[in-house]
Write an enzyme that holds these catalytic residues in place. Structure first.
Site, PDB file in Angstrom:
ATOM      1  N   THR A  86     -18.771  42.700  60.386  1.00 37.91           N
ATOM      2  CA  THR A  86     -19.162  43.582  61.494  1.00 37.91           C
ATOM      3  C   THR A  86     -18.248  43.238  62.669  1.00 37.91           C
ATOM      4  OG1 THR A  86     -20.849  41.966  62.133  1.00 37.91           O
ATOM      5  CG2 THR A  86     -21.577  43.823  60.822  1.00 37.91           C
ATOM      6  N   LYS A 204     -31.312  35.964  65.950  1.00 37.74           N
ATOM      7  CA  LYS A 204     -29.952  35.514  65.633  1.00 37.74           C
ATOM      8  C   LYS A 204     -29.076  35.494  66.886  1.00 37.74           C
ATOM      9  CE  LYS A 204     -26.220  34.383  63.702  1.00 37.74           C
ATOM     10  NZ  LYS A 204     -25.470  34.597  62.514  1.00 37.74           N
ATOM     11  N   GLY A 253     -15.413  20.120  75.741  1.00 34.17           N
ATOM     12  CA  GLY A 253     -14.138  20.336  75.045  1.00 34.17           C
ATOM     13  C   GLY A 253     -13.410  21.543  75.591  1.00 34.17           C
ATOM     14  N   CYS A 260     -18.245  33.501  65.196  1.00 28.37           N
ATOM     15  CA  CYS A 260     -19.609  33.908  65.582  1.00 28.37           C
ATOM     16  C   CYS A 260     -19.862  33.903  67.086  1.00 28.37           C
ATOM     17  CB  CYS A 260     -20.624  33.005  64.898  1.00 28.37           C
ATOM     18  SG  CYS A 260     -20.695  33.288  63.133  1.00 28.37           S
TER      19      CYS A 260
HETATM   20  C1  UDX Z   1     -22.162  28.998  64.551  1.00 29.83           C
HETATM   21  C2  UDX Z   1     -23.673  28.655  64.508  1.00 29.83           C
HETATM   22  O1  UDX Z   1     -23.858  27.257  64.646  1.00 29.83           O
HETATM   23  C3  UDX Z   1     -24.287  29.154  63.251  1.00 29.83           C
HETATM   24  O2  UDX Z   1     -25.686  28.903  63.242  1.00 29.83           O
HETATM   25  C4  UDX Z   1     -24.020  30.643  63.220  1.00 29.83           C
HETATM   26  O3  UDX Z   1     -24.723  31.343  62.307  1.00 29.83           O
HETATM   27  C5  UDX Z   1     -22.525  30.901  63.155  1.00 29.83           C
HETATM   28  O4  UDX Z   1     -21.975  30.383  64.353  1.00 29.83           O
HETATM   29  P1  UDX Z   1     -19.905  28.004  63.605  1.00 29.83           P
HETATM   30  O5  UDX Z   1     -19.206  29.154  64.267  1.00 29.83           O
HETATM   31  O6  UDX Z   1     -19.511  27.617  62.234  1.00 29.83           O
HETATM   32  O7  UDX Z   1     -21.489  28.257  63.568  1.00 29.83           O
HETATM   33  O8  UDX Z   1     -19.624  26.754  64.542  1.00 29.83           O
HETATM   34  P2  UDX Z   1     -20.452  25.671  65.358  1.00 29.83           P
HETATM   35  O9  UDX Z   1     -20.402  24.386  64.652  1.00 29.83           O
HETATM   36  O10 UDX Z   1     -21.791  26.169  65.730  1.00 29.83           O
HETATM   37  O11 UDX Z   1     -19.519  25.568  66.652  1.00 29.83           O
HETATM   38  C6  UDX Z   1     -19.244  26.717  67.443  1.00 29.83           C
HETATM   39  C7  UDX Z   1     -18.214  26.423  68.487  1.00 29.83           C
HETATM   40  O12 UDX Z   1     -18.751  25.631  69.535  1.00 29.83           O
HETATM   41  C8  UDX Z   1     -16.989  25.671  67.987  1.00 29.83           C
HETATM   42  O13 UDX Z   1     -15.844  26.201  68.613  1.00 29.83           O
HETATM   43  C9  UDX Z   1     -17.223  24.247  68.448  1.00 29.83           C
HETATM   44  O14 UDX Z   1     -16.042  23.519  68.621  1.00 29.83           O
HETATM   45  C10 UDX Z   1     -17.953  24.488  69.745  1.00 29.83           C
HETATM   46  N1  UDX Z   1     -18.823  23.367  70.132  1.00 29.83           N
HETATM   47  C11 UDX Z   1     -19.922  23.091  69.401  1.00 29.83           C
HETATM   48  C12 UDX Z   1     -18.517  22.609  71.246  1.00 29.83           C
HETATM   49  O15 UDX Z   1     -17.513  22.844  71.930  1.00 29.83           O
HETATM   50  N2  UDX Z   1     -19.360  21.599  71.614  1.00 29.83           N
HETATM   51  C13 UDX Z   1     -20.474  21.296  70.903  1.00 29.83           C
HETATM   52  O16 UDX Z   1     -21.190  20.360  71.296  1.00 29.83           O
HETATM   53  C14 UDX Z   1     -20.771  22.058  69.755  1.00 29.83           C
END
Ligand code: UDX
Length: 431
Positions: A86, A204, A253, A260
């Site tokens: 999507t 979601k 960071g 997502c």
């Molecule tokens: C996310 C959601 O966690 C998941 O439930 C959803 O369905 C899809 O999107 P994902 O995109 O795989 O999953 O990554 P995630 O581990 O959640 O991290 C998202 C982003 O946030 C990354 O760029 C990560 O580097 C950043 N992040 C995450 C931070 O900068 N600091 C944090 O403490 C956690």
């Protein structure tokens, strides 16, 4: 149960192998014949822990098959999952073309009590939209139901997350269809929340937007810490001990990226604008996230002595986070683009992304390892938190670089240790 999964991307493929692992008979469809052929041979097209093993086991058991085309998969299925992409449209809204196409395609073959399930992240109201498309496309059985069943899978841990969910959310007005889905997941130990479709769809978006808010919040705190001489890691620790806050998603960071968070935040903002509710808080989350990349570029420029023209910059890490090969919306790539614009010579290494990164950002030279990238560097920029970067031989690196300067955008390294080795070290929100 007989399950069809339409779309063999991250979500679809993970769901398909896990549902086969739970004992269901799964047919997973994709329009890409080459992808289907490779999957049938057991070749996993994405970097995901545990996927090759479950793929092999599913194929060997005969419970997992890959087919081209949605209608082939949906024929005779009790449950049909829609896991197609999507993409984000120009105005931030999610583009539902693929969802609608598949709904039209499967309508004629659906069994009398089939449950069609939206698993892709779709805007509030899409369950109703799919109901409408199916009935317009001539679904003949009254027993066919549509439900929302959002996924909460993190890339890199998708298999683990599918098999060990915090909760299962089912949005459906028809109790018998909700019962079918509850039964489908009976092999998993997790609370099941059965609710209406709009609430399930909103759960979601709200969950991802909240997590993105946590990330932008801690990044804003980190930026303040730099001014008041505090350490954001200590602050996050002190906050996290409060059970109402928790430790997760408080790592400062370069900002969030991936397939997502950016898309879901933009889509929720679009929904809020369309609803006439200005969601200023979420707009601020997006602003902080965008500005955070610029702050990292500023740090790299300062570390290079004030200007980036002709400076060789070693970039370590290109994926949007560690343990994935996904480059979508990666802050690291956006930072590389900015460095190139300012005339830097970017030599990058990533443990998983490899050459595909060079195609995404022309001008970045991809190196074989972190040492090669560091050779002759005027500054090293650590942009993705791959664990292996912790354990490099930094004494050797100090001898390879032209100027010993590191910008650690993930707060991965030990500042005193770096300084002892003679590096000018800067991080995010740390003294
Ligand atoms: C996310 C959601 O966690 C998941 O439930 C959803 O369905 C899809 O999107 P994902 O995109 O795989 O999953 O990554 P995630 O581990 O959640 O991290 C998202 C982003 O946030 C990354 O760029 C990560 O580097 C950043 N992040 C995450 C931070 O900068 N600091 C944090 O403490 C956690």
């Amino acid at each position: 149960m007989r399950v069809a999964v339409v779309g063999a991307g991250y979500v679809g493929l993970t769901s398909a192998v896990c549902l086969a692992h739970l004992g269901h008979d799964v047919r997973c469809a994709d329009i890409d014949a080459d992808r289907v052929a490779r999957l049938t041979k057991g070749e996993a097209p994405i970097h995901e822990a545990g996927l090759p093993e479950l793929l092999a086991a599913g194929l060997a058991s005969g419970r997992l098959r890959f087919v081209v085309g949605a209608s082939d998969a949906a024929t005779g299925a009790d449950v049909v999952f829609l896991c197609v992409q999507t993409p984000q449209g120009a105005d931030g809204a999610a583009d539902l073309t693929f969802v609608e196409q598949v709904a039209r395609e499967i309508a004629p073959v659906l069994g009398p009590e089939a449950v069609v399930v939206n698993k892709s992240t779709v805007p509030v109201g899409t369950t109703r939209l799919v109901e409408r498309v199916l009935s317009e496309a001539g679904v003949v059985h009254d027993g066919v139901a549509v439900a929302s069943n959002p996924e909460f899978l993190r890339e890199g841990q998708a298999i683990h997350d599918f098999l060990n969910p915090d909760r299962i959310v089912i949005g459906c007005d028809r109790p018998e269809a909700a019962g079918v889905l509850t039964e489908l997941y009976s092999g998993l130990r997790a609370p099941v929340l059965v609710t209406d479709p709009a609430s399930a769809e909103m759960i979601k978006y709200a969950a991802n937007a909240f997590l993105a808010t946590k990330v932008s919040f801690i990044n804003a705190i980190a930026n303040l810490c730099e001014v008041v001489d505090a350490d954001v890691r200590e602050v996050a620790l002190g906050m996290g001990y409060d059970a109402r806050i928790g430790f997760q998603f408080l790592k400062a960071g370069p900002g969030y990226g991936g397939s997502c968070f950016p898309k879901d935040v933009a889509a929720l903002l679009h929904t809020s604008r369309a609803a006439g509710y200005p969601f200023e808080l979420l707009a601020g989350v997006e602003d902080v996230n965008r500005a955070q990349r610029e702050r990292i570029v500023d740090k790299i420029r300062r570390a290079a002595g004030g200007a980036l023209a002709e400076v060789p910059v070693a970039v370590w890490g290109l994926t949007f986070k560690a343990d994935t090969d996904d480059l979508r919306e990666s802050p690291a790539l956006a930072i590389c683009e900015r460095l190139l614009t300012e005339g830097a010579r970017v030599r990058a290494f990533d443990p998983a992304a490899g050459e595909q990164a060079a195609e995404r950002v022309p001008g970045v030279e991809i190196c074989a390892d972190a040492y090669a990238a560091a050779e002759g560097a005027g500054v090293i920029a650590l942009l993705t938190e791959w664990d292996e970067f912790r354990w490099l031989d930094y004494e050797r690196i100090a001898t390879l670089v032209d100027r010993p300067a590191i910008v650690d955008a993930r707060n991965l390294l030990d500042p005193p240790a770096m300084r002892r080795l003679g590096f000018a070290y800067s991080a995010v929100g740390r003294r």
